[in-house]
Design a protein around this motif. Structure first.
Motif, PDB file in Angstrom:
ATOM      1  N   ASP A   1       0.839  -1.199   0.000  1.00 57.72           N
ATOM      2  CA  ASP A   1       0.000   0.000   0.000  1.00 57.72           C
ATOM      3  C   ASP A   1       0.876   1.252   0.000  1.00 57.72           C
ATOM      4  O   ASP A   1       1.972   1.258   0.555  1.00 57.72           O
ATOM      5  CB  ASP A   1      -0.913   0.018   1.226  1.00 57.72           C
TER       6      ASP A   1
ATOM      7  N   GLY B   1       1.905   7.533  -1.946  1.00 57.93           N
ATOM      8  CA  GLY B   1       0.572   8.062  -2.213  1.00 57.93           C
ATOM      9  C   GLY B   1       0.456   9.553  -1.989  1.00 57.93           C
ATOM     10  O   GLY B   1      -0.383  10.216  -2.609  1.00 57.93           O
TER      11      GLY B   1
ATOM     12  N   ASP C   1      -3.907   9.003  -7.205  1.00 59.68           N
ATOM     13  CA  ASP C   1      -5.139   8.950  -6.419  1.00 59.68           C
ATOM     14  C   ASP C   1      -4.931   8.245  -5.081  1.00 59.68           C
ATOM     15  O   ASP C   1      -5.854   7.661  -4.514  1.00 59.68           O
ATOM     16  CB  ASP C   1      -6.253   8.243  -7.219  1.00 59.68           C
TER      17      ASP C   1
ATOM     18  N   LYS D   1      -3.282   5.578  -4.547  1.00 59.75           N
ATOM     19  CA  LYS D   1      -3.299   4.122  -4.708  1.00 59.75           C
ATOM     20  C   LYS D   1      -2.005   3.637  -5.342  1.00 59.75           C
ATOM     21  O   LYS D   1      -1.224   4.417  -5.871  1.00 59.75           O
ATOM     22  CB  LYS D   1      -4.498   3.708  -5.571  1.00 59.75           C
ATOM     23  N   THR D   2      -1.803   2.334  -5.312  1.00 61.64           N
ATOM     24  CA  THR D   2      -0.629   1.733  -5.945  1.00 61.64           C
ATOM     25  C   THR D   2      -0.765   1.807  -7.454  1.00 61.64           C
ATOM     26  O   THR D   2      -1.765   1.361  -8.022  1.00 61.64           O
ATOM     27  CB  THR D   2      -0.471   0.265  -5.513  1.00 61.64           C
TER      28      THR D   2
END
Length: 374
Positions: free
Chosen positions: A174, A310, A323, A325-326
């Protein structure tokens, strides 16, 4: 003349930790490797002994002048039970580069790799098997001569310790939150920034504490002269996907030449993704983000492998990347590297080295007769 690794059996073995609660660097195996250096002997007396406290003179140079280097690599358990090391030759080469900068006698790289393999083979039942888990390997050298005076130690100890680990960051793949440090400096060209030595990390702790207080996971360091060019994260090298290219700071003498960094560059070249190793100003990076051109940010390192970013904070500005995210490239790189490391994917680069596990564990290792540097 070759040397033999001796073995001292432990009186009692430890209870192994629960695999779901390993964390990172919290538990240590039953045995460790130890070796000594003296100016008139070279490196001598290699041995595997029970893990335990180290006795040093209070005047030992490591306590007063910080003459120390270390490395970090991992052993991985494949699905078929085999055990692999990932590019240990690169780690040992870098260790000697660090030794040269800290004026520590060089090691015989092949011998130390063989010592690592013997120790890992002996402790193979400590290697966790769940995805994202591995056996972390920490070789390090310290100056041990007892004196108060600024000059290189005449004696040293080399240790190798092992730790079963999970994800470096609690949230695995994450994305993490990164704070761009705008006050403190970690390293400058001509210093020891490119070496893996404890002083670099001690100098980063104040900024790391500040970042955590602000709710961020890691610090992104800027150059120590102009204080505007991106260098590296506290525990990782850093990459940016901008448009159809990937940018990363060029090695300039104050950035650690990461083994995972080099592996990522090789993979990107294999995939025909353009890469630019260059000076990257933080101001320009944030402008790229404002124009929606910054698509992904990720860190690379042995501990985390690939760590997507992130959020980035610089001064009073915070940007969300991908955004929060990954990103696709981060995930592809993570899958490729961990696949090679654990034997799930074919290793076309020749990066992995298998550790031969003997049928009877906790048995005296076979003699090692590779030469050691005198």
């Amino acid at each position: 003349m070759g040397q033999q690794i001796t073995f001292q059996k432990a009186d009692q073995l430890k209870v192994k930790p629960e695999p779901d609660n390993l964390g990172f660097g919290q538990y240590f195996t039953d045995y460790m490797f130890e070796m000594d250096y003296a100016a008139d002997k070279g490196w001598y007396n290699p041995r595997i002994v029970p893990y335990g406290p180290v006795k040093l003179d209070p005047a030992a140079t490591i306590f007063h002048y910080g003459q120390e280097v270390f490395e970090g690599l991992k052993a991985y358990r494949a699905e078929d039970g085999r055990v692999f090391l990932f590019r240990p030759d690169r780690n040992m080469k870098r260790m000697n580069q660090s030794c040269a900068r800290l004026d520590i006698p060089e090691i015989d790289e092949k011998f130390v790799i063989q010592a690592i393999k013997k120790l890992v083979a002996l402790e193979a039942d400590w290697i966790p098997v769940k995805p994202g888990q591995s056996l972390y390997i920490r070789p390090f050298i310290i100056g041990t001569e007892p004196f108060l005076g600024v000059h290189p130690s005449g004696t040293y100890k080399l240790f190798i310790i092992l730790s079963p680990v999970g994800s470096y960051f609690n949230h695995s793949i994450d994305p993490v939150r990164i704070y761009v440090e705008d006050e403190y400096v970690r390293a400058v060209r001509g210093g020891v920034g490119f070496a893996k030595t404890s002083g670099n990390y001690a100098a980063s702790l104040k900024a790391q504490s500040k970042a955590e207080e602000l709710g961020f996971d890691q610090v992104l360091w800027l150059d120590g002269v102009e204080h505007k060019y991106i260098e590296e994260v506290g525990s990782m090298n850093i990459f940016f996907r901008i448009g159809g290219e990937v940018w990363t700071p060029e090695l300039n003498g104050s950035i650690l030449p990461g083994v995972t960094r080099d592996s990522v560059l090789r993979l990107l070249k294999e995939w025909d993704i353009p890469v630019r190793e260059r000076k990257i100003s933080v101001k320009k990076l944030f402008k790229k983000a404002e124009k929606q051109q910054l698509k992904e940010v990720f860190g690379t390192g042995t501990a985390a492998v690939i760590s997507p970013v992130g959020f980035l904070k610089w001064e009073d500005r915070v940007i969300k990347v991908s955004d929060g995210k990954t990103g696709k490239l981060s995930k592809k790189l993570y899958d490729a590297l961990t696949g090679i490391q654990t034997g799930r994917l074919k290793d076309k680069f020749g990066w992995t080295q298998e550790v031969k596990i003997r049928e009877e564990e906790k048995k005296e290792p076979e003699e090692t007769k590779e030469p050691v540097t005198e």
